[in-house]
Motif scaffolding. Structure first.
Motif, PDB file in Angstrom:
ATOM      1  N   GLN A 162       0.830  -1.203   0.000  1.00  0.00           N
ATOM      2  CA  GLN A 162       0.000   0.000   0.000  1.00  0.00           C
ATOM      3  C   GLN A 162       0.870   1.261   0.000  1.00  0.00           C
ATOM      4  O   GLN A 162       0.554   2.228  -0.695  1.00  0.00           O
ATOM      5  N   ASP A 163       1.964   1.247   0.751  1.00  0.00           N
ATOM      6  CA  ASP A 163       2.886   2.392   0.725  1.00  0.00           C
ATOM      7  C   ASP A 163       3.465   2.582  -0.675  1.00  0.00           C
ATOM      8  O   ASP A 163       3.568   3.710  -1.171  1.00  0.00           O
ATOM      9  N   ALA A 164       3.839   1.474  -1.315  1.00  0.00           N
ATOM     10  CA  ALA A 164       4.381   1.548  -2.676  1.00  0.00           C
ATOM     11  C   ALA A 164       3.314   2.067  -3.649  1.00  0.00           C
ATOM     12  O   ALA A 164       3.624   2.864  -4.540  1.00  0.00           O
ATOM     13  N   MET A 165       2.062   1.640  -3.445  1.00  0.00           N
ATOM     14  CA  MET A 165       0.975   2.130  -4.297  1.00  0.00           C
ATOM     15  C   MET A 165       0.785   3.635  -4.137  1.00  0.00           C
ATOM     16  O   MET A 165       0.544   4.341  -5.115  1.00  0.00           O
ATOM     17  N   ASP A 166       0.913   4.124  -2.931  1.00  0.00           N
ATOM     18  CA  ASP A 166       0.810   5.568  -2.693  1.00  0.00           C
ATOM     19  C   ASP A 166       1.926   6.309  -3.417  1.00  0.00           C
ATOM     20  O   ASP A 166       1.700   7.363  -4.022  1.00  0.00           O
ATOM     21  N   ASP A 167       3.139   5.754  -3.359  1.00  0.00           N
ATOM     22  CA  ASP A 167       4.266   6.369  -4.057  1.00  0.00           C
ATOM     23  C   ASP A 167       4.041   6.376  -5.567  1.00  0.00           C
ATOM     24  O   ASP A 167       4.326   7.371  -6.244  1.00  0.00           O
ATOM     25  N   VAL A 168       3.541   5.276  -6.095  1.00  0.00           N
ATOM     26  CA  VAL A 168       3.269   5.199  -7.533  1.00  0.00           C
ATOM     27  C   VAL A 168       2.198   6.220  -7.919  1.00  0.00           C
ATOM     28  O   VAL A 168       2.312   6.876  -8.957  1.00  0.00           O
ATOM     29  N   ALA A 169       1.173   6.378  -7.090  1.00  0.00           N
ATOM     30  CA  ALA A 169       0.119   7.359  -7.382  1.00  0.00           C
ATOM     31  C   ALA A 169       0.705   8.767  -7.472  1.00  0.00           C
ATOM     32  O   ALA A 169       0.345   9.542  -8.364  1.00  0.00           O
ATOM     33  N   LYS A 170       1.625   9.096  -6.571  1.00  0.00           N
ATOM     34  CA  LYS A 170       2.281  10.408  -6.614  1.00  0.00           C
ATOM     35  C   LYS A 170       3.109  10.549  -7.885  1.00  0.00           C
ATOM     36  O   LYS A 170       3.114  11.598  -8.528  1.00  0.00           O
ATOM     37  N   ASP A 171       3.811   9.469  -8.261  1.00  0.00           N
ATOM     38  CA  ASP A 171       4.633   9.502  -9.473  1.00  0.00           C
ATOM     39  C   ASP A 171       3.776   9.654 -10.720  1.00  0.00           C
ATOM     40  O   ASP A 171       4.142  10.377 -11.654  1.00  0.00           O
ATOM     41  N   VAL A 172       2.627   8.986 -10.756  1.00  0.00           N
ATOM     42  CA  VAL A 172       1.739   9.086 -11.909  1.00  0.00           C
ATOM     43  C   VAL A 172       1.196  10.510 -12.030  1.00  0.00           C
ATOM     44  O   VAL A 172       1.114  11.058 -13.130  1.00  0.00           O
ATOM     45  N   LYS A 173       0.855  11.111 -10.900  1.00  0.00           N
ATOM     46  CA  LYS A 173       0.370  12.492 -10.929  1.00  0.00           C
ATOM     47  C   LYS A 173       1.461  13.425 -11.454  1.00  0.00           C
ATOM     48  O   LYS A 173       1.205  14.275 -12.311  1.00  0.00           O
ATOM     49  N   ALA A 174       2.679  13.250 -10.976  1.00  0.00           N
ATOM     50  CA  ALA A 174       3.799  14.067 -11.443  1.00  0.00           C
ATOM     51  C   ALA A 174       4.063  13.810 -12.926  1.00  0.00           C
ATOM     52  O   ALA A 174       4.369  14.730 -13.685  1.00  0.00           O
ATOM     53  N   TYR A 175       3.933  12.564 -13.338  1.00  0.00           N
ATOM     54  CA  TYR A 175       4.122  12.188 -14.743  1.00  0.00           C
ATOM     55  C   TYR A 175       3.167  12.970 -15.636  1.00  0.00           C
ATOM     56  O   TYR A 175       3.565  13.525 -16.655  1.00  0.00           O
ATOM     57  N   GLY A 176       1.893  13.028 -15.245  1.00  0.00           N
ATOM     58  CA  GLY A 176       0.908  13.769 -16.027  1.00  0.00           C
ATOM     59  C   GLY A 176       1.272  15.236 -16.147  1.00  0.00           C
ATOM     60  O   GLY A 176       1.206  15.827 -17.231  1.00  0.00           O
ATOM     61  N   THR A 177       1.673  15.832 -15.041  1.00  0.00           N
ATOM     62  CA  THR A 177       2.074  17.238 -15.045  1.00  0.00           C
ATOM     63  C   THR A 177       3.314  17.445 -15.901  1.00  0.00           C
ATOM     64  O   THR A 177       3.398  18.394 -16.682  1.00  0.00           O
TER      65      THR A 177
ATOM     66  N   PHE B 126      -4.230  -0.298 -14.947  1.00  0.00           N
ATOM     67  CA  PHE B 126      -4.204  -1.729 -14.657  1.00  0.00           C
ATOM     68  C   PHE B 126      -3.235  -2.026 -13.514  1.00  0.00           C
ATOM     69  O   PHE B 126      -3.548  -2.823 -12.632  1.00  0.00           O
ATOM     70  N   LEU B 127      -2.069  -1.392 -13.513  1.00  0.00           N
ATOM     71  CA  LEU B 127      -1.098  -1.624 -12.431  1.00  0.00           C
ATOM     72  C   LEU B 127      -1.712  -1.297 -11.078  1.00  0.00           C
ATOM     73  O   LEU B 127      -1.567  -2.050 -10.110  1.00  0.00           O
TER      74      LEU B 127
ATOM     75  N   ALA C 264      -2.627  -4.189  -8.166  1.00  0.00           N
ATOM     76  CA  ALA C 264      -2.065  -4.117  -6.816  1.00  0.00           C
ATOM     77  C   ALA C 264      -3.177  -4.041  -5.765  1.00  0.00           C
ATOM     78  O   ALA C 264      -3.130  -4.741  -4.748  1.00  0.00           O
ATOM     79  N   ALA C 265      -4.182  -3.213  -6.016  1.00  0.00           N
ATOM     80  CA  ALA C 265      -5.289  -3.072  -5.060  1.00  0.00           C
ATOM     81  C   ALA C 265      -6.042  -4.390  -4.911  1.00  0.00           C
ATOM     82  O   ALA C 265      -6.383  -4.793  -3.795  1.00  0.00           O
ATOM     83  N   LYS C 266      -6.281  -5.073  -6.023  1.00  0.00           N
ATOM     84  CA  LYS C 266      -7.006  -6.337  -5.965  1.00  0.00           C
ATOM     85  C   LYS C 266      -6.200  -7.384  -5.201  1.00  0.00           C
ATOM     86  O   LYS C 266      -6.755  -8.178  -4.443  1.00  0.00           O
ATOM     87  N   SER C 267      -4.903  -7.391  -5.379  1.00  0.00           N
ATOM     88  CA  SER C 267      -4.042  -8.344  -4.672  1.00  0.00           C
ATOM     89  C   SER C 267      -4.058  -8.092  -3.165  1.00  0.00           C
ATOM     90  O   SER C 267      -4.174  -9.021  -2.367  1.00  0.00           O
ATOM     91  N   VAL C 268      -3.933  -6.834  -2.776  1.00  0.00           N
ATOM     92  CA  VAL C 268      -3.945  -6.485  -1.350  1.00  0.00           C
ATOM     93  C   VAL C 268      -5.293  -6.836  -0.733  1.00  0.00           C
ATOM     94  O   VAL C 268      -5.358  -7.466   0.331  1.00  0.00           O
ATOM     95  N   ASN C 269      -6.381  -6.452  -1.398  1.00  0.00           N
ATOM     96  CA  ASN C 269      -7.711  -6.754  -0.860  1.00  0.00           C
ATOM     97  C   ASN C 269      -7.942  -8.260  -0.781  1.00  0.00           C
ATOM     98  O   ASN C 269      -8.519  -8.758   0.189  1.00  0.00           O
ATOM     99  N   GLY C 270      -7.491  -9.001  -1.791  1.00  0.00           N
ATOM    100  CA  GLY C 270      -7.636 -10.450  -1.775  1.00  0.00           C
ATOM    101  C   GLY C 270      -6.852 -11.096  -0.650  1.00  0.00           C
ATOM    102  O   GLY C 270      -7.323 -12.042  -0.007  1.00  0.00           O
ATOM    103  N   ALA C 271      -5.640 -10.609  -0.407  1.00  0.00           N
ATOM    104  CA  ALA C 271      -4.830 -11.141   0.697  1.00  0.00           C
ATOM    105  C   ALA C 271      -5.515 -10.896   2.033  1.00  0.00           C
ATOM    106  O   ALA C 271      -5.559 -11.783   2.896  1.00  0.00           O
TER     107      ALA C 271
END
Length: 130
Positions: free
Chosen positions: A19-34, A76-77, A81-88
């Motif tokens: 989940q921490d890694a997913m948060d980091d990726v979300a920040k990177d994706v936002k920066a990527y768009g900008t 999809f990424l 990741a979210a589906k895997s965490v929720n499933g676990a």
């Protein structure tokens, strides 16, 4: 699936790291768009003088096409990741309750590829997937 030996605290620890890694990726994706938008504007155009907003040049158009074509992969990424965490979490909860069959079903559902919706592209399960 008899013989499971799950450490619920271990599952929680690992999924919290994901989940921490997913948060980091979300920040990177936002920066990527900008950053892509900034690059498209900075690339300019090969046209002559113009009034008002600058027209989109070939580099800006190529960047926009790249983002459009890769948006599904990025979503999809996140959904995978979210589906895997929720499933676990779900499988572990069933395991703790002693229901290994439900745990196995939860695990199988989590392994299935998530369905995502691109904005304006149809109806699936949403970008979070299920």
């Amino acid at each position: 699936m008899t013989g499971w030996d799950i450490s619920p605290s271990g599952v929680e620890f690992v999924t919290s790291l994901v989940q921490d890694a997913m948060d980091d990726v979300a920040k990177d994706v936002k920066a990527y768009g900008t950053d892509v938008e900034s690059a498209a504007v900075a690339a300019g155009t090969i046209s002559g003088p113009y009034r008002g907003a600058a027209p989109t040049g070939p580099i800006g158009a190529a960047l926009a096409l790249f983002v459009e074509r890769t948006a599904g992969d990025v979503l999809f990424l996140r959904a995978r990741a979210a589906k895997s965490v929720n499933g676990a979490h779900e499988a572990t909860a069933h395991y703790v309750l002693g229901d290994e069959e439900m745990a196995a079903r939860a695990q199988r559902r989590a392994l299935a590829a998530p369905k995502i919706d691109l904005p304006g592209k149809g109806e699936g399960e949403g970008e979070g997937g299920k």
